[in-house]
Motif scaffolding. Structure first.
Motif, mmCIF file in Angstrom:
data_model
loop_
_atom_site.group_PDB
_atom_site.id
_atom_site.type_symbol
_atom_site.label_atom_id
_atom_site.label_comp_id
_atom_site.label_asym_id
_atom_site.label_seq_id
_atom_site.Cartn_x
_atom_site.Cartn_y
_atom_site.Cartn_z
ATOM 1 N N ASP A 150 0.838 -1.206 0.000
ATOM 2 C CA ASP A 150 0.000 0.000 0.000
ATOM 3 C C ASP A 150 0.868 1.248 0.000
ATOM 4 O O ASP A 150 0.530 2.252 -0.648
ATOM 5 N N TYR A 151 1.983 1.166 0.714
ATOM 6 C CA TYR A 151 2.927 2.284 0.764
ATOM 7 C C TYR A 151 4.336 1.750 0.510
ATOM 8 O O TYR A 151 4.862 0.984 1.314
ATOM 9 N N ALA A 152 4.897 2.154 -0.617
ATOM 10 C CA ALA A 152 6.229 1.675 -1.003
ATOM 11 C C ALA A 152 7.310 2.511 -0.330
ATOM 12 O O ALA A 152 7.138 3.710 -0.091
ATOM 13 N N ILE A 153 8.413 1.852 -0.032
ATOM 14 C CA ILE A 153 9.585 2.539 0.495
ATOM 15 C C ILE A 153 10.585 2.670 -0.638
ATOM 16 O O ILE A 153 11.022 1.674 -1.221
ATOM 17 N N ASP A 154 10.921 3.898 -0.978
ATOM 18 C CA ASP A 154 11.813 4.158 -2.108
ATOM 19 C C ASP A 154 13.269 4.007 -1.692
ATOM 20 O O ASP A 154 13.962 4.974 -1.381
ATOM 21 N N SER A 155 13.711 2.776 -1.664
ATOM 22 C CA SER A 155 15.098 2.485 -1.306
ATOM 23 C C SER A 155 15.470 1.126 -1.874
ATOM 24 O O SER A 155 14.633 0.216 -1.925
ATOM 25 N N ASP A 156 16.701 1.003 -2.361
ATOM 26 C CA ASP A 156 17.139 -0.277 -2.909
ATOM 27 C C ASP A 156 17.225 -1.347 -1.829
ATOM 28 O O ASP A 156 16.982 -2.526 -2.077
ATOM 29 N N ASN A 157 17.581 -0.932 -0.642
ATOM 30 C CA ASN A 157 17.723 -1.871 0.466
ATOM 31 C C ASN A 157 17.220 -1.222 1.750
ATOM 32 O O ASN A 157 18.004 -0.844 2.623
ATOM 33 N N PRO A 158 15.887 -1.095 1.879
ATOM 34 C CA PRO A 158 15.336 -0.389 3.045
ATOM 35 C C PRO A 158 15.653 -1.092 4.350
ATOM 36 O O PRO A 158 15.642 -2.313 4.440
ATOM 37 N N LYS A 159 15.917 -0.294 5.366
ATOM 38 C CA LYS A 159 16.232 -0.807 6.690
ATOM 39 C C LYS A 159 14.988 -0.746 7.576
ATOM 40 O O LYS A 159 13.977 -0.139 7.232
ATOM 41 N N THR A 160 15.107 -1.372 8.739
ATOM 42 C CA THR A 160 13.999 -1.359 9.690
ATOM 43 C C THR A 160 13.603 0.070 10.043
ATOM 44 O O THR A 160 12.408 0.383 10.174
ATOM 45 N N ALA A 161 14.588 0.951 10.153
ATOM 46 C CA ALA A 161 14.302 2.352 10.480
ATOM 47 C C ALA A 161 13.445 3.005 9.404
ATOM 48 O O ALA A 161 12.592 3.859 9.708
ATOM 49 N N ASP A 162 13.652 2.636 8.148
ATOM 50 C CA ASP A 162 12.846 3.190 7.056
ATOM 51 C C ASP A 162 11.398 2.727 7.160
ATOM 52 O O ASP A 162 10.465 3.509 6.926
ATOM 53 N N TYR A 163 11.210 1.454 7.504
ATOM 54 C CA TYR A 163 9.860 0.928 7.679
ATOM 55 C C TYR A 163 9.151 1.626 8.844
ATOM 56 O O TYR A 163 7.991 2.027 8.738
ATOM 57 N N MET A 164 9.870 1.775 9.952
ATOM 58 C CA MET A 164 9.249 2.386 11.123
ATOM 59 C C MET A 164 8.951 3.862 10.886
ATOM 60 O O MET A 164 7.936 4.386 11.380
ATOM 61 N N ALA A 165 9.785 4.528 10.119
ATOM 62 C CA ALA A 165 9.536 5.937 9.805
ATOM 63 C C ALA A 165 8.234 6.090 9.019
ATOM 64 O O ALA A 165 7.463 7.040 9.240
ATOM 65 N N LYS A 166 7.979 5.151 8.121
ATOM 66 C CA LYS A 166 6.734 5.201 7.344
ATOM 67 C C LYS A 166 5.533 4.923 8.253
ATOM 68 O O LYS A 166 4.476 5.564 8.115
ATOM 69 N N VAL A 167 5.675 4.001 9.192
ATOM 70 C CA VAL A 167 4.596 3.725 10.138
ATOM 71 C C VAL A 167 4.262 4.990 10.926
ATOM 72 O O VAL A 167 3.082 5.375 11.062
ATOM 73 N N LYS A 168 5.269 5.648 11.453
ATOM 74 C CA LYS A 168 5.046 6.861 12.247
ATOM 75 C C LYS A 168 4.413 7.970 11.411
ATOM 76 O O LYS A 168 3.543 8.718 11.884
ATOM 77 N N GLU A 169 4.845 8.070 10.163
ATOM 78 C CA GLU A 169 4.273 9.070 9.262
ATOM 79 C C GLU A 169 2.774 8.838 9.071
ATOM 80 O O GLU A 169 1.970 9.780 9.127
ATOM 81 N N LEU A 170 2.403 7.576 8.846
ATOM 82 C CA LEU A 170 0.992 7.246 8.634
ATOM 83 C C LEU A 170 0.178 7.447 9.903
ATOM 84 O O LEU A 170 -0.968 7.911 9.857
ATOM 85 N N LEU A 171 0.750 7.118 11.057
ATOM 86 C CA LEU A 171 0.051 7.323 12.324
ATOM 87 C C LEU A 171 -0.143 8.809 12.614
ATOM 88 O O LEU A 171 -1.186 9.238 13.127
ATOM 89 N N HIS A 172 0.860 9.599 12.263
ATOM 90 C CA HIS A 172 0.771 11.048 12.488
ATOM 91 C C HIS A 172 -0.349 11.651 11.650
ATOM 92 O O HIS A 172 -1.053 12.574 12.104
ATOM 93 N N GLU A 173 -0.546 11.116 10.436
ATOM 94 C CA GLU A 173 -1.584 11.639 9.540
ATOM 95 C C GLU A 173 -2.981 11.444 10.102
ATOM 96 O O GLU A 173 -3.881 12.238 9.819
ATOM 97 N N VAL A 174 -3.156 10.412 10.904
ATOM 98 C CA VAL A 174 -4.498 10.153 11.464
ATOM 99 C C VAL A 174 -4.547 10.442 12.961
ATOM 100 O O VAL A 174 -5.500 10.054 13.647
ATOM 101 N N ASN A 175 -3.502 11.083 13.463
ATOM 102 C CA ASN A 175 -3.446 11.503 14.871
ATOM 103 C C ASN A 175 -3.595 10.338 15.857
ATOM 104 O O ASN A 175 -4.346 10.413 16.839
ATOM 105 N N VAL A 176 -2.890 9.262 15.584
ATOM 106 C CA VAL A 176 -2.887 8.118 16.491
ATOM 107 C C VAL A 176 -1.618 8.168 17.334
ATOM 108 O O VAL A 176 -0.502 8.269 16.804
ATOM 109 N N GLY A 177 -1.783 8.100 18.632
ATOM 110 C CA GLY A 177 -0.627 8.109 19.529
ATOM 111 C C GLY A 177 -0.023 6.734 19.674
ATOM 112 O O GLY A 177 -0.649 5.718 19.372
ATOM 113 N N PHE A 178 1.198 6.698 20.164
ATOM 114 C CA PHE A 178 1.881 5.419 20.385
ATOM 115 C C PHE A 178 2.913 5.566 21.468
ATOM 116 O O PHE A 178 3.223 6.645 21.900
#
Length: 394
Positions: free
Chosen positions: A366-394
């Motif tokens: 659903d959401y691609a990470i634009d990196s040849d070899n994405p790291k765990t930090a890249d995945y988590m950054a996308k999660v936080k970005e999506l959560l921020h868009e809908v105002n979900v705390g964590f």
């Protein structure tokens, strides 16, 4: 001529050949074997079949007259090589195994055998791709995810089925020599000692204040372990399920696991054969219906893991993040022949709830990470970005 008896062993593998995902750690639940009695053909069946007679005639003429044929090559070897060539040309996941290869594979499933903690898959080019488990003997020896397997104990893997490569498994404490090619295109030779793999299909961690459940492969105990993990999490908090480098495993274990998140009668997967279509739907009470759920995938996510992702995303229960998945969307069966050899052939196509045949294509996240070899930090950054868009705390 003795009547030929054909039996079929049904198997789901997490890989390109025969869904067949060959797990290089031993787990009886990783495959689903089912013995099906086949009708016994009579002698007249073969003698009255013009196509069979033509094949026998051609093999006999070649065997009797071809000057390039070495005298030590037996007629059975001609038949075996012909079968291997034909089935692998017509079916990208098919394979022919000699009686010795099939016997070796069956032995590798026994309790007395040990592995190196690695799965292997074939890609669309026929290359054998390595997926070592974290902290496994394979990983500690320097094998990395995505490395290509070139040979086992000096014997090339080219043109051989995943099942026939069971030589990687063996007796505990013995070593196996592997030739590997990484991104540098240079071959490296690695010796790995076989050992018992203490494999845990489900593990839990916490990254950046978000709970992460890692499913390394789907086995018979995955649903129970996943259920236990979910009971400890609040449905008000976001949750990540990490399916990166999950080559599949037991298809029905994946189907059962999706039911922990899906409502009753929601579609999970369809298996289409020549004769019919079998539809699988959720039939149990889900225990997690509201946690913001994110699924991580990459090119090593295949087969049963792709079924899990498609079921949850198509039913709007989860959001997938990462790169395009592997694209192993078929079911294979093993047909044991009368001489102990076996055919592995494709008998079913997997179809997502939305009707997509993903074999050879994979699943787009659903959401691609634009990196040849994405790291765990890249995945988590996308999660936080999506959560921020809908105002979900964590």
């Amino acid at each position: 001529m003795k009547p030929k008896v054909k039996t079929s062993l049904s198997i789901i593998l997490y890989i390109l050949i025969a869904t067949i995902s060959f797990l290089l750690w031993h787990d009886d639940s990783s495959t689903n074997l089912m013995l099906k009695k086949q009708p016994k053909p009579t002698n007249d069946f073969w003698l009255q079949n013009d196509d069979i007679l033509l094949f026998l005639e051609a093999v006999t003429q070649f065997n009797n007259h071809d000057l390039y044929l070495k005298p030590e090559v037996k007629r059975r070897e001609l038949v075996q090589e012909t079968l291997r060539s034909v089935v692998e040309r017509l079916d990208p996941y098919a394979a022919y195994m000699t009686a010795n290869e099939f016997s070796q594979w069956k032995k590798s499933q026994g309790d007395q055998y040990a592995g190196i903690g690695m799965e292997i898959l074939k890609n669309s080019l026929g290359q054998v791709i390595c997926l070592p488990y974290p902290d496994s003997p394979a990983a500690k020896a320097g094998i990395q995810t995505g490395d290509k397997l070139i040979s086992i104990d000096g014997e090339s893997v080219h043109g051989r089925s995943i099942l026939a490569l069971s030589a990687i498994a063996g007796n505990q404490g013995e070593s196996v020599r592997l030739s590997i090619m990484g991104d540098t295109k240079e071959q490296k030779h690695i010796t790995v000692k076989r050992s018992r793999i203490a494999f845990n299909s489900v593990s839990i961690s916490r990254i950046a204040n978000i709970d992460v459940i890692k499913i390394s492969a789907f086995t018979s105990d995955t649903k129970a372990k996943l259920r236990d993990a979910l009971t400890n999490f609040s449905e008000l908090k976001p949750l990540v399920i990490d399916l990166r480098n999950n080559a599949g495993g037991n298809l029905f274990a994946a189907i059962d696991s999706t039911m922990l998140f899906l409502a009753n009668q929601e579609k999970i997967v369809s298996i289409k054969s020549r004769q019919d279509i079998n539809n699988y739907e959720s039939k149990s009470v889900r225990i997690n219906s509201s946690s913001p759920l994110f699924l991580w995938q990459n090119t090593g996510t295949a087969s049963a893991a792709e079924v899990f992702i498609a079921a949850l995303t198509n039913n709007q229960r989860a959001t997938s993040i990462g790169t395009n998945s592997f694209g192993k969307g078929t079911r294979q069966e093993i047909f044991e022949l009368s001489d102990g050899s076996a055919l592995v052939i494709t008998t079913g196509f997997l179809q997502t709830p939305n009707g997509l045949h993903f074999d050879g294509i994979g699943l787009r996240p659903d959401y691609a990470i634009d990196s040849d070899n994405p790291k765990t930090a890249d995945y988590m950054a996308k999660v936080k970005e999506l959560l921020h868009e809908v105002n979900v705390g964590f």
